[in-house]
Design a protein around this motif. Structure first.
Motif, PDB file in Angstrom:
ATOM      1  N   ALA A 135      -8.016  -1.985   6.085  1.00 35.01           N
ATOM      2  CA  ALA A 135      -7.486  -3.044   5.931  1.00 35.01           C
ATOM      3  C   ALA A 135      -6.010  -3.113   6.333  1.00 35.01           C
ATOM      4  O   ALA A 135      -5.569  -4.256   6.735  1.00 35.01           O
ATOM      5  CB  ALA A 135      -7.547  -3.289   4.293  1.00 35.01           C
ATOM      6  N   THR A 136      -5.346  -2.029   5.905  1.00 34.98           N
ATOM      7  CA  THR A 136      -3.902  -2.216   6.350  1.00 34.98           C
ATOM      8  C   THR A 136      -3.413  -1.784   7.810  1.00 34.98           C
ATOM      9  O   THR A 136      -2.493  -1.864   8.256  1.00 34.98           O
ATOM     10  CB  THR A 136      -3.012  -1.380   5.586  1.00 34.98           C
ATOM     11  N   LYS A 137      -4.546  -1.254   8.449  1.00 33.38           N
ATOM     12  CA  LYS A 137      -4.557  -0.784   9.884  1.00 33.38           C
ATOM     13  C   LYS A 137      -3.626   0.251   9.993  1.00 33.38           C
ATOM     14  O   LYS A 137      -2.801   0.355  11.089  1.00 33.38           O
ATOM     15  CB  LYS A 137      -4.068  -1.968  10.700  1.00 33.38           C
ATOM     16  N   PRO A 189       0.884  -1.090  -0.062  1.00 33.42           N
ATOM     17  CA  PRO A 189      -0.029  -0.120  -0.020  1.00 33.42           C
ATOM     18  C   PRO A 189       0.888   1.306  -0.026  1.00 33.42           C
ATOM     19  O   PRO A 189       0.393   2.378  -0.078  1.00 33.42           O
ATOM     20  CB  PRO A 189      -0.758  -0.206   1.323  1.00 33.42           C
ATOM     21  N   PHE A 202     -11.552   1.688   3.005  1.00 38.37           N
ATOM     22  CA  PHE A 202     -11.168   0.336   3.161  1.00 38.37           C
ATOM     23  C   PHE A 202      -9.615   0.155   3.189  1.00 38.37           C
ATOM     24  O   PHE A 202      -9.011  -0.513   4.177  1.00 38.37           O
ATOM     25  CB  PHE A 202     -11.692  -0.505   1.834  1.00 38.37           C
ATOM     26  N   PRO A 203      -8.707   0.813   2.417  1.00 45.35           N
ATOM     27  CA  PRO A 203      -7.135   0.572   2.353  1.00 45.35           C
ATOM     28  C   PRO A 203      -6.798   0.746   3.851  1.00 45.35           C
ATOM     29  O   PRO A 203      -5.863   0.299   4.307  1.00 45.35           O
ATOM     30  CB  PRO A 203      -6.712   1.530   1.353  1.00 45.35           C
TER      31      PRO A 203
END
Lengths: 300, 271
Positions: free
Chosen positions: B116-118, B88, B112-113
């Motif tokens: 999702a990657t926290k 990312p 979302f990104p």
């Protein structure tokens, strides 16, 4: 070149006449009234699927009732009224509910075991090429085999009772669901896959967050087909060997009524089969569809 | 945060370094060499455009920078670290509208990104997403699903999603090619407006000379079959205001010559 001769067909002679340019304010559109108007009540009513289908159902019911009265032979064709009376009678005294519950128990057990196995198979199939070959071969072999054809084998292996039923139901669910899920996974757009991997998603998170939702229309189709197969298989299987099992299901209810020559009860049993099928299709699956693929615009 | 940007801005290290990269991919019948010994560097806050005709391997090159394929020879490194997998820190914006997740609303897509990657917490993701959605003028549509949006709006969402994440660099693969001409122009202006505000680094692939000059500050011209570096040009002075200027026209002509002139030369030499 000058275009003097009359029937000249040269491109020059077909050039459009020069016209003056103009600019103006758009004309007054208030004569149109509201640009967006609601349709009339009758039109909205007839646009409703449920209303139209209900009307068809009423007409069919009326034809049944009239025809049954005309031939006047309850052994061959009981009236709709008699069928409904038996149906509600058995519903109230609990016989029908008991039968349906027995059927549904095996059905749900088989259905969810089938889905679980399908999930297992497709997971292996999407992650390795040999797995996908195995699944494709198995599906091609077993998908065309009617579940009921495996019943004799099931009886030899598992004897009479629920395990045999579950076995044939699993068979009828597994291949349909696995095939559709795999097709769904395969048709996930490459761009979507790449953006999922772009966020560093891998393994189970990638499958759960990207592949499953993206393939959901196909998966749902698989679940619906699987359900329909399972339901048919179950009733058919119960009709074949429900006779000797202790507490029979809906198929056994129909079979029993036939041997007693209670045709109205046979119809009541069939009515129950239809109703449960309808409820699952039109209520449960429709609800899931409306909340998912329809809302997401993935299906129209 | 500002201190850090200042120090990196001072010594201007190369953010992305592509060194002698040869890329090959397989079709069922052929092994295709997409690029041959291509090298370039992208500095921080640069709008670096890779320009070339179809078949020059520019999209393949971008995919390699994205980490989706490994070079046959040569190295690609970002912040001095070799690229081995998608990540990312290099957020991709694609041409296809399918890059948005149809099962998520605009807001959920943008979040979302980050979730999702926290990289960001729940509250911060929400807040960043909302402000970026407002920035691309989609505030009214944040609860809409992608299928309800027009092509241009979907592209805005994709842009907002990538920008809100604040990656090290944006990778854009002909992002506006599927839009109509008017919307494309609008999106190019939007991208430049965003760049004025955030000064992000972007690697932008296009086959349009005009778009390359408008969007890019630096242009890498590739020649096709296989993709090789033909020129690296400076376009930082040319933007929307200069479209009708002589300089703009001259650069367009020069690139045109670089791309198509060589073909004539080759033919002439062949004879």
């Amino acid at each position: 070149m000058s275009g003097a001769s009359l029937d000249t067909r040269t491109p020059q002679s077909r050039a459009p006449q020069p016209r003056p340019e103009f600019e103006r304010e758009p004309i007054d559109a208030s004569g149109v009234g509201d640009v967006e108007r609601p349709l009339g009540f009758v039109e909205r009513l007839t646009n409703n699927d449920a209303v139209r289908r209900l009307a068809i159902l009423l007409v069919l019911g009326l034809i049944w009732e009239l025809y049954a009265r005309w031939i006047d032979n309850p052994l061959i064709l009981p009236t709709l009224g008699a069928t409904l009376t038996t149906f509600f009678g058995d519903l109230m005294n609990g016989v029908l509910i008991d039968r349906v519950a027995t059927s549904l128990r095996s059905l749900l057990l088989g259905y969810f075991s089938g889905i679980f196995l399908a999930a297992l198979f497709t997971t292996v199939a999407v992650s390795t090429r040999i797995g996908s070959d195995v699944l494709a071969t198995l599906t091609a072999m077993f998908n065309p085999v009617p579940a009921i054809a495996l019943l004799p084998l099931a009886l030899i292996w598992f004897g009479l009772g629920t395990p045999s039923l579950v076995f044939v139901i699993v068979h009828s669910v597994l291949w349909a669901v696995a095939l559709n899920t795999l097709t769904g996974f395969r048709s996930v757009p490459e761009t979507l896959r790449m953006s999922g991997r772009n966020y560093g998603l891998q393994g189970i998170r990638y499958v759960a967050l990207i592949l499953i939702p993206a393939a959901f229309p196909s998966i749902l189709t698989g679940l619906k087909i699987g359900w329909a197969f399972a339901w048919r298989t179950l009733i058919a299987a119960e009709l074949v060997f429900g006779v000797s099992s202790r507490s029979g299901g809906l198929g056994w209810y129909i079979f029993e009524a036939r041997s007693e020559l209670e045709t109205d009860r046979v119809f009541a049993g069939l009515l129950a089969v239809i109703l449960i099928g309808l409820i699952v299709e039109a209520v449960i699956f429709r609800f899931i569809e409306r909340r998912t693929v329809l809302r997401w615009g993935m299906q129209r | 945060m500002t201190e850090q940007t200042q120090t990196t801005a001072c010594d201007k290290p190369d953010l992305l370094k592509v060194d002698d990269v040869t890329l090959q991919y397989k079709t069922p019948q052929h092994l295709v060499t997409a690029t041959y010994k291509v090298g370039f560097t992208v500095q921080e806050s640069e709008r670096y455009v890779i320009l070339g005709p179809s078949g020059c391997g520019k999209s393949t090159l971008l995919k390699a920078v994205g980490g989706f394929m490994a070079p046959v020879s040569g190295t690609i490194s970002i912040h001095g670290k070799s690229i081995s997998a998608p990540g990312p820190d290099r957020m991709m914006v694609f041409q296809e509208f399918e890059q948005l997740m149809p099962w998520k609303t605009v807001l959920q897509n943008v979040e979302f990104p980050m979730r999702a990657t926290k990289k960001f917490g729940r509250a911060e993701s929400r807040q960043r997403a909302l402000s970026m959605i407002d920035r691309v003028k989609l505030g009214k549509f944040r609860d809409a699903y992608p299928h309800m949006l027009s092509g241009g709006m979907k592209m805005r969402v994709a842009l907002a999603r990538a920008m809100a994440f604040e990656p090290s660099m944006l990778l854009m693969d002909e992002p506006f090619a599927a839009l109509d001409a008017l919307t494309r122009r609008e999106m190019q202006e939007e991208l430049l407006g965003l760049w004025e505000q955030f000064r992000f680094t972007v690697l932008f692939v296009t086959h349009s000379i005009e778009e390359a000059i408008l969007v890019g500050s630096r242009i890498l011209v590739l020649s096709p079959h296989p993709g090789r570096v033909r020129a690296e040009l400076d376009a930082s002075r040319l933007g929307f205001g200069e479209v009708d200027s002589a300089e703009f026209g001259a650069l367009t002509k020069r690139i045109h010559g670089l791309l198509f002139g060589q073909k004539l030369e080759a033919v002439a030499k062949g004879i």
